[in-house]
Design an enzyme around this catalytic site. Structure first.
Site, PDB file in Angstrom:
ATOM      1  N   TYR A 159      24.103  -3.547 -32.448  1.00 51.60           N
ATOM      2  CA  TYR A 159      23.675  -4.345 -31.140  1.00 51.60           C
ATOM      3  C   TYR A 159      24.713  -4.050 -30.088  1.00 51.60           C
ATOM      4  O   TYR A 159      26.001  -3.973 -30.269  1.00 51.60           O
ATOM      5  CB  TYR A 159      23.793  -6.005 -31.615  1.00 51.60           C
ATOM      6  N   ASP A 210      30.662 -10.258 -27.848  1.00 50.53           N
ATOM      7  CA  ASP A 210      29.315 -10.878 -28.562  1.00 50.53           C
ATOM      8  C   ASP A 210      29.230 -10.455 -30.126  1.00 50.53           C
ATOM      9  O   ASP A 210      29.097  -9.072 -30.395  1.00 50.53           O
ATOM     10  CB  ASP A 210      28.263 -10.583 -27.826  1.00 50.53           C
ATOM     11  N   HIS A 212      27.454 -11.735 -32.212  1.00 47.80           N
ATOM     12  CA  HIS A 212      26.087 -11.562 -32.399  1.00 47.80           C
ATOM     13  C   HIS A 212      25.618 -12.067 -33.751  1.00 47.80           C
ATOM     14  O   HIS A 212      24.748 -11.631 -34.735  1.00 47.80           O
ATOM     15  CB  HIS A 212      25.337 -10.101 -32.137  1.00 47.80           C
ATOM     16  N   GLU A 236      31.626 -14.737 -28.941  1.00 48.36           N
ATOM     17  CA  GLU A 236      30.354 -15.431 -28.818  1.00 48.36           C
ATOM     18  C   GLU A 236      29.843 -15.184 -30.324  1.00 48.36           C
ATOM     19  O   GLU A 236      30.053 -13.995 -30.727  1.00 48.36           O
ATOM     20  CB  GLU A 236      29.533 -14.639 -27.788  1.00 48.36           C
ATOM     21  N   GLU A 262      22.937 -19.396 -27.714  1.00 47.39           N
ATOM     22  CA  GLU A 262      21.782 -18.667 -26.645  1.00 47.39           C
ATOM     23  C   GLU A 262      20.374 -18.856 -27.637  1.00 47.39           C
ATOM     24  O   GLU A 262      19.395 -19.094 -26.980  1.00 47.39           O
ATOM     25  CB  GLU A 262      22.007 -17.427 -26.787  1.00 47.39           C
ATOM     26  N   ARG A 283      26.029 -22.153 -24.792  1.00 50.60           N
ATOM     27  CA  ARG A 283      25.064 -20.988 -24.142  1.00 50.60           C
ATOM     28  C   ARG A 283      23.594 -21.365 -24.297  1.00 50.60           C
ATOM     29  O   ARG A 283      22.817 -20.324 -23.891  1.00 50.60           O
ATOM     30  CB  ARG A 283      25.539 -19.649 -25.036  1.00 50.60           C
ATOM     31  N   GLU A 339      26.081 -15.597 -17.820  1.00 48.92           N
ATOM     32  CA  GLU A 339      26.004 -14.239 -18.004  1.00 48.92           C
ATOM     33  C   GLU A 339      25.024 -13.528 -16.693  1.00 48.92           C
ATOM     34  O   GLU A 339      24.128 -14.125 -16.632  1.00 48.92           O
ATOM     35  CB  GLU A 339      25.204 -14.189 -19.290  1.00 48.92           C
ATOM     36  N   TRP A 402      21.045  -9.324 -37.193  1.00 46.93           N
ATOM     37  CA  TRP A 402      20.908  -8.212 -36.176  1.00 46.93           C
ATOM     38  C   TRP A 402      22.142  -8.494 -35.102  1.00 46.93           C
ATOM     39  O   TRP A 402      22.271  -9.283 -34.539  1.00 46.93           O
ATOM     40  CB  TRP A 402      19.704  -7.896 -35.600  1.00 46.93           C
TER      41      TRP A 402
HETATM   42  C1  GCO Z   1      23.370 -11.952 -24.991  1.00 45.16           C
HETATM   43  C2  GCO Z   1      22.363 -11.782 -25.855  1.00 45.16           C
HETATM   44  C3  GCO Z   1      21.259 -10.883 -25.772  1.00 45.16           C
HETATM   45  C4  GCO Z   1      20.192 -11.151 -27.112  1.00 45.16           C
HETATM   46  C5  GCO Z   1      18.960 -11.009 -26.426  1.00 45.16           C
HETATM   47  C6  GCO Z   1      17.839 -11.439 -27.458  1.00 45.16           C
HETATM   48  O1  GCO Z   1      24.238 -12.370 -25.258  1.00 45.16           O
HETATM   49  O2  GCO Z   1      23.141 -11.562 -23.886  1.00 45.16           O
HETATM   50  O3  GCO Z   1      23.077 -11.970 -27.312  1.00 45.16           O
HETATM   51  O4  GCO Z   1      21.521  -9.470 -25.749  1.00 45.16           O
HETATM   52  O5  GCO Z   1      20.176 -10.438 -28.123  1.00 45.16           O
HETATM   53  O6  GCO Z   1      18.985 -11.711 -25.148  1.00 45.16           O
HETATM   54  O7  GCO Z   1      16.646 -11.552 -26.743  1.00 45.16           O
HETATM   55 MG    MG Z   2      24.691 -13.143 -27.179  1.00 43.87          MG
END
Ligand code: GCO
Ligand code: MG
Length: 402
Positions: A159, A210, A212, A236, A262, A283, A339, A402
């Site tokens: 990622y 991030d 993730h 994050e 997010e 987020r 962001e 992921w």
């Molecule tokens: C971020 C996010 C994105 C996501 C994506 C999924 O912090 O910007 O994690 O990269 O992976 O928006 O649709």
């Molecule tokens: Mg993110």
């Protein structure tokens, strides 16, 4: 004023977007973003088949009532598809109201609380020198905050790391690609990355990272602790957040600030995180969290606990969402950071907009409503193309986050 029509514009100017356009009998229209990365057509169909028929004839000024009608009225609550559809309607109605009253949306949300919205950009490198170079480049462009992702030695693709020379874009056309993942290698590597970064870029720039959703709570606690000397602005999504309680454990071990949300689609996804002060930044976004109406309530609740906003702003959030987030961030008191992952110039052409970047901050512009339009003719030239986010497997083949 009455809603007389609503339609969907599904297009792919370099990536897929679903846009809702609501029209009124007074000729004013509003736009809402309905893009759910990798599941776009589900939201389009939800809107087309189940929502648009209920909008015709309604008063576009009754935003709260329409929101409740779509949320409570459906009986089936929450979920990313439903909440993205509600967001699109909600934002389009705020756009209409701003245009009808000849004022930008930030004025409808209480007016300006600041002059500009602090944004962070994405630095990516396949190795540490590449990540440092990318960070320095963004700082030279004026960014005051940079999120840094880097290839991990021994992990072929992951990622946040671009495959070629193009800017990083997580969704790929075709069926899902596969990434590999090794927690052990990642955990050993990331502190080295930030140690090198601080040495090279100094103490003043805000650095973000991030995770993730890829660690367990105790692994995330270890990472947070190891990163403390480099005083990140935030770590994050350290762990998946279905279990809000998991963040308690991370919090007990580290003072590295935490951002999450997010993928949330309801305030209730964040309720415990906020009231227990287990996170520092929320987020959740306007497009997936139920629109401006829902996010205003979530942000106000967060303000009571000194939790700030740090809205998602990746490229899968269209310029319509970017504009909405900037109006929102300009107005609320507990804004933290936004962001900013710039769209391609083709996307920008399809969505002409008034917002702009200047010296580390963004402003939404002073046009009535959102200050974003859609060039439907141009959009038509770029029809939807199936695209997915990648999946990830551990080195032994086990499917992981992921
Ligand atoms: C971020 C996010 C994105 C996501 C994506 C999924 O912090 O910007 O994690 O990269 O992976 O928006 O649709
Ligand atoms: Mg993110």
């Amino acid at each position: 004023m009455k809603i007389v029509a609503a339609k969907l514009i599904v297009c792919s100017p370099d990536r897929n977007f679903v846009t809702l356009k609501i029209e009124t009998d007074e000729g004013i229209y509003g736009l809402g973003d309905a893009t759910l990365n990798g599941r776009e057509l589900a939201v389009a169909s939800y809107l087309e088949e189940h929502v648009i028929p209920c909008l015709i004839g309604r008063d576009p000024f009754a935003i709260e009532d329409v929101w409740q009608y779509l949320y409570r009225g459906a009986y089936w609550r929450r979920g990313p598809v439903t909440m993205t559809a509600i967001s699109a309607v909600d934002v389009a109605l705020w756009d209409i109201k701003g245009k009808a009253l000849h004022t930008p949306i930030y004025n409808l949300l209480g007016g300006k609380s600041r002059q500009g919205v602090l944004v962070y950009a994405h630095a990516n490198g396949s190795d540490i020198p590449g990540a440092i170079e990318s960070t320095k480049k963004l700082m030279a462009e004026g960014y005051l905050a940079v999120r840094v992702q880097c290839g991990v030695p021994g992990v072929a693709s992951s990622y946040g790391v671009p495959k070629g020379s193009k800017p990083y874009e997580p969704a790929e056309r075709g069926l899902p690609s596969e990434n590999v993942w090794s927690t052990e290698r990642y955990l050993n590597f990331v502190p080295q990355l930030f140690e090198a970064l601080r040495r090279e870029v100094g103490e003043d720039v805000h650095l973000l990272h991030d995770v993730h959703h890829r660690l367990t709570p105790i692994e995330a606690a270890r990472l947070g602790k190891a990163l403390e000397p480099y005083h990140l602005y935030w770590m994050e999504d350290p762990t998946p957040a279905e279990d809000q309680d998991a963040f308690r454990l991370i919090r007990q071990h580290t003072v590295t600030p935490i951002a999450t949300g997010e993928v949330f689609n309801s305030f209730w996804d964040a309720h415990d995180l906020i009231r227990n002060q287990w996170v520092d930044y929320l987020r959740m976004t306007i497009v997936h969290g139920g629109g401006i109406t829902a996010l205003k309530k979530a942000a106000d609740f967060a303000a009571v606990y000194q939790v700030k906003t740090g809205f998602h702003g990746a490229t899968d959030l269209s310029p319509v969402t970017m504009a909405a987030a900037l109006h929102f961030g300009l107005a609320i008191h507990n804004f933290g950071i936004q962001e900013h992952m710039p769209h391609t110039s083709l996307t920008d052409q399809v969505f002409p907009h008034a917002y702009r970047f200047d010296a580390g901050y963004m402003v939404p512009g002073d046009e009535p409503g959102l200050g974003v339009d859609i060039d439907e003719r141009l959009a038509q030239k770029y029809p939807y193309q199936r695209a997915y986010l990648p999946i990830a497997r551990k080195l032994d083949g086990t499917l992981t986050d992921w």
